[in-house]
Design an enzyme around this catalytic site. Structure first.
Site, PDB file in Angstrom:
ATOM      1  CE  LYS A 129      -3.589   2.408   2.567  1.00 30.05           C
ATOM      2  NZ  LYS A 129      -4.602   2.332   3.629  1.00 30.05           N
ATOM      3  CE  LYS A 138      -5.968   1.933  -0.604  1.00 33.49           C
ATOM      4  NZ  LYS A 138      -6.360   2.060   0.755  1.00 33.49           N
TER       5      LYS A 138
HETATM    6  C1  PBG Z   1      -7.541   3.296   5.453  1.00 34.98           C
HETATM    7  C2  PBG Z   1      -7.780   3.205   3.997  1.00 34.98           C
HETATM    8  C3  PBG Z   1      -7.550   4.174   3.000  1.00 34.98           C
HETATM    9  C4  PBG Z   1      -8.053   3.635   1.825  1.00 34.98           C
HETATM   10  C5  PBG Z   1      -8.534   2.369   2.120  1.00 34.98           C
HETATM   11  N1  PBG Z   1      -8.325   2.115   3.470  1.00 34.98           N
HETATM   12  C6  PBG Z   1      -7.045   5.554   3.042  1.00 34.98           C
HETATM   13  C7  PBG Z   1      -5.712   5.905   3.472  1.00 34.98           C
HETATM   14  O1  PBG Z   1      -4.846   5.066   3.708  1.00 34.98           O
HETATM   15  O2  PBG Z   1      -5.531   7.106   3.630  1.00 34.98           O
HETATM   16  C8  PBG Z   1      -8.092   4.341   0.500  1.00 34.98           C
HETATM   17  C9  PBG Z   1      -9.101   3.863  -0.462  1.00 34.98           C
HETATM   18  C10 PBG Z   1      -9.400   4.789  -1.573  1.00 34.98           C
HETATM   19  O3  PBG Z   1      -8.749   5.818  -1.779  1.00 34.98           O
HETATM   20  O4  PBG Z   1     -10.355   4.476  -2.306  1.00 34.98           O
HETATM   21  N2  PBG Z   1      -6.230   3.254   5.874  1.00 34.98           N
END
Ligand code: PBG
Length: 333
Positions: A206, A259
């Site tokens: 991520k 992601k």
């Molecule tokens: C929580 C989380 C996030 C997303 C999914 N789970 C945001 C982040 O890390 O700031 C992002 C999903 C999206 O942008 O559609 N940690």
């Protein structure tokens, strides 16, 4: 040679032969999207009711913060379209420093899971996002002491949270916090409590991405100070993604996720080719919003760009795609 003199190049190979009509093209199509590939992300908000039971997210046309009741209706819509899986994000009424509502037995996600399983049983696969940033008043994904993000305390709270989701009936838990060791902590907590068969879909690679902007508006989870770069990955790194995936697998992850999706297709491909496990990709909020915005301006063809993006993500190697386009794409398939 004039255009009409019938002269031909001495070609044996003509790749265009297989592109001459739609049936031929369909026959040789290498990547086929299916509604079964999609997981539809949903924002369930505590305290919404009556005429205000859903509110569109301004930066994400077609996506709503909604009550459990409204959410159930949308889940039914998903099932009718062949989309059999959702991932739930909770927006609690009360936040605190430790994100206590994340693992409350009557927390918003826990209640939503129970309602979804009661309504749809085994027809709908309910995935829960396990993270603290929607539940902490500071908006970070772990507790904080003197400005320091506390990794191990975070992992412990995520384990508690995942267990509370499993108890509510979640089919898969999906930690998105990027604290080191959280997958192992979650696996142990689940196993000790009799949930050895609950799979973990780990947000493994991520990245610290600008493409999460609209999500943070939707989920009210913007960090109140600093940023997430000390836990989410540097967009410049690729080998590091393999290391993160390997660690999560060693700790017990069943599905690994990359992601965002589109700027990281190379990572999806490397993970796919390196590990023999299902790879998921999250086509995130910003990737959705840029398509919506450009289409509204009349600059691109919405449906074409949507399908091309999703096909690219699958072609890169993701067999599971988390996407806000799930319903719209399923309608076209
Ligand atoms: C929580 C989380 C996030 C997303 C999914 N789970 C945001 C982040 O890390 O700031 C992002 C999903 C999206 O942008 O559609 N940690």
């Amino acid at each position: 040679m004039s255009i009409n003199d019938g002269s031909q190049l001495d070609l044996i190979q003509r790749p265009r032969r297989l592109r001459m009509n739609p049936l031929l093209r369909a026959m040789v199509e290498e990547t086929r999207l299916s509604p079964k590939d999609f997981v539809y992300p949903m924002f369930i908000e505590e305290g919404r009711k009556g005429r205000r039971d859903r509110q569109e997210v301004p930066s994400m046309p077609g996506v709503f913060r909604q009550s459990i009741e409204a959410g159930l209706k949308e889940m039914e819509e998903c099932l009718k379209l062949g989309v059999r899986s959702v991932i739930l994000f909770g927006i609690p009424e009360h936040k605190d420093a430790l994100g206590s509502e994340a693992h409350a037995e009557k927390g918003i996600v826990q209640q939503a899971v129970r309602a979804a399983k009661k309504a749809f049983g085994a027809d709908l696969l309910v995935v829960t996002d396990v993270c603290l940033c929607e539940y902490t008043d500071h908006g970070h994904c772990a507790p904080i002491r003197d400005g320091e993000i506390l990794n191990d305390a975070g992992a412990a709270i995520h384990a508690k949270t995942a267990l509370s989701h499993a108890r509510a009936g979640a089919d898969i838990v999906a930690p998105s916090d990027m604290m080191d060791g959280r997958v192992g902590a979650i696996r142990e907590a689940l196993d000790d409590a009799g949930f050895a068969n609950t799979p973990i879909m780990a947000y493994s690679a991520k990245y610290a991405s600008g493409f999460y902007g609209p999500f943070r508006e939707a989920a009210d989870s913007t960090p109140q100070f600093g940023d997430r770069r000390s836990y989410q990955m540097d967009p410049a790194n690729s080998d590091e993604a393999l290391r993160e995936v390997q660690l999560d697998l060693e700790e017990g992850a069943d599905i690994v996720m990359v992601k965002p999706a589109l700027p990281y297709l190379d990572i999806i491909r490397r993970v796919r080719e390196t590990f023999a496990v299902p790879v998921a990709a999250y086509n995130v909020s910003g990737e959705y919003s840029v398509v919506k915005a450009a289409a509204r301006m009349g600059w691109i063809d919405h449906d074409r760009v949507m399908m091309e993006s999703l096909t690219g993500i699958k072609r890169a190697g993701a067999s599971i795609i988390l996407t806000y386009f799930a319903k719209e794409a399923a309608r076209l398939l």
